[in-house]
Design an enzyme around this catalytic site. Structure first.
Site, PDB file in Angstrom:
ATOM      1  N   ASN A   1     116.816  87.110  -6.882  1.00 32.19           N
ATOM      2  CA  ASN A   1     117.372  85.962  -6.475  1.00 32.19           C
ATOM      3  C   ASN A   1     116.010  85.437  -5.831  1.00 32.19           C
ATOM      4  OD1 ASN A   1     119.468  86.500  -7.403  1.00 32.19           O
ATOM      5  ND2 ASN A   1     120.519  87.058  -5.817  1.00 32.19           N
TER       6      ASN A   1
ATOM      7  N   GLU B   1     126.955  86.030  -3.721  1.00 34.69           N
ATOM      8  CA  GLU B   1     125.784  84.938  -3.861  1.00 34.69           C
ATOM      9  C   GLU B   1     124.523  85.343  -4.551  1.00 34.69           C
ATOM     10  OE1 GLU B   1     126.652  82.531  -3.179  1.00 34.69           O
ATOM     11  OE2 GLU B   1     128.971  83.169  -1.745  1.00 34.69           O
ATOM     12  N   CYS B   2     124.345  84.336  -4.975  1.00 37.14           N
ATOM     13  CA  CYS B   2     122.471  84.204  -5.575  1.00 37.14           C
ATOM     14  C   CYS B   2     121.452  84.504  -4.494  1.00 37.14           C
ATOM     15  CB  CYS B   2     122.454  83.237  -6.724  1.00 37.14           C
ATOM     16  SG  CYS B   2     122.293  81.748  -5.660  1.00 37.14           S
ATOM     17  N   GLY B   3     121.591  84.247  -3.143  1.00 34.36           N
ATOM     18  CA  GLY B   3     121.089  84.518  -1.631  1.00 34.36           C
ATOM     19  C   GLY B   3     120.348  82.829  -1.737  1.00 34.36           C
TER      20      GLY B   3
END
Length: 244
Positions: free
Chosen positions: A132, A238-240
């Site tokens: 990510n 979350e992907c970051g």
């Protein structure tokens, strides 16, 4: 609600920033999504940008913000591993809504990354976070810098996951104001907006997907699963991009 000084707020510790924005957020909670966008454009500094993953409900925030601020830069961080249907959806919405699309990618191609690091998404939470960082976080940071962004709109909703359940309408992230106009919308409101404006869900919605990211870290929803469990093998939501 008065205009806010980004530089002054950025100098405060994180807790103090949250407190400083509390009164504004209390008032923003009483506004409609459209009113929140208008308020942000009138009271927060430019340049303005909108980010989108072109996921299941992406048409909502893309239409909502773009109709009020035509030609706003729309940031997509393309990992190179999106579903074919996602790339088709991007083309469709970009044409339909006349989006000012700005695509950002990692400096290393997907094939080069796999040669160097292996399949990071198969290497537990640490591997996923590195993936990510390379494919989402760094390209987004570069986008915000190159576009001189000071106010960033995004389409997150509290109902989507536990990690988003308490997010405010307005915050500061990555040194810029972040505005979430539809943060308090439920699935029914999303559906009604799409119907009202002749917009569609992502094509994979009809195949049982509640959330769509990369092909290798997205699962169809199954009975008993929370929406957040359909991403990253349930290890994280979350992907970051929306953390920190």
């Amino acid at each position: 609600m008065s205009q806010l000084d980004l530089n002054a707020l950025n100098e405060l510790p994180k807790v103090d920033r949250v407190l400083a924005l509390a009164e504004t957020n209390a008032q923003l909670e009483t506004l409609t999504a459209e009113e929140r966008v208008v308020w942000a454009l009138e009271n927060l500094p430019g340049e303005y940008v909108l980010s989108s993953s072109f996921g299941i409900q992406a048409a909502v925030s893309l239409h909502l913000v773009n109709q009020i601020r035509p030609d706003i830069p729309v940031i997509l961080t393309d990992t190179g591993y999106l579903f074919p249907e996602t790339y088709q959806f991007i083309d469709e919405l970009t044409d339909k809504l006349k989006l000012n699309l700005k695509v950002y990618r990692a400096g290393e191609s997907p094939a080069w990354q796999e040669a160097r690091y292996g399949k990071l998404w198969e290497q537990g939470v640490e591997g996923i976070e590195k993936y990510n960082d390379i494919n989402k976080v760094e390209p987004m940071n570069r986008a915000l810098k190159e576009l001189n962004a000071q106010t960033w709109f995004a389409g997150l909703r509290r109902e989507q996951s536990g990690s988003r359940a308490h997010l405010p309408v307005l915050a500061i992230q990555r040194g810029v104001f972040k505005v979430l106009p539809i943060i308090d919308w439920d699935n029914r409101t999303v559906y009604q907006y799409l119907q009202k404006h002749g917009l569609k869900y992502h094509p994979l919605w009809d195949q049982g997907y509640l959330s769509v990211g990369d092909t290798h870290t997205t699962r169809k929803w199954e009975p008993g699963m929370a929406e957040e469990e359909t991403r990253f093998f349930g290890l994280k939501r979350e992907c970051g991009l929306h953390e920190g």
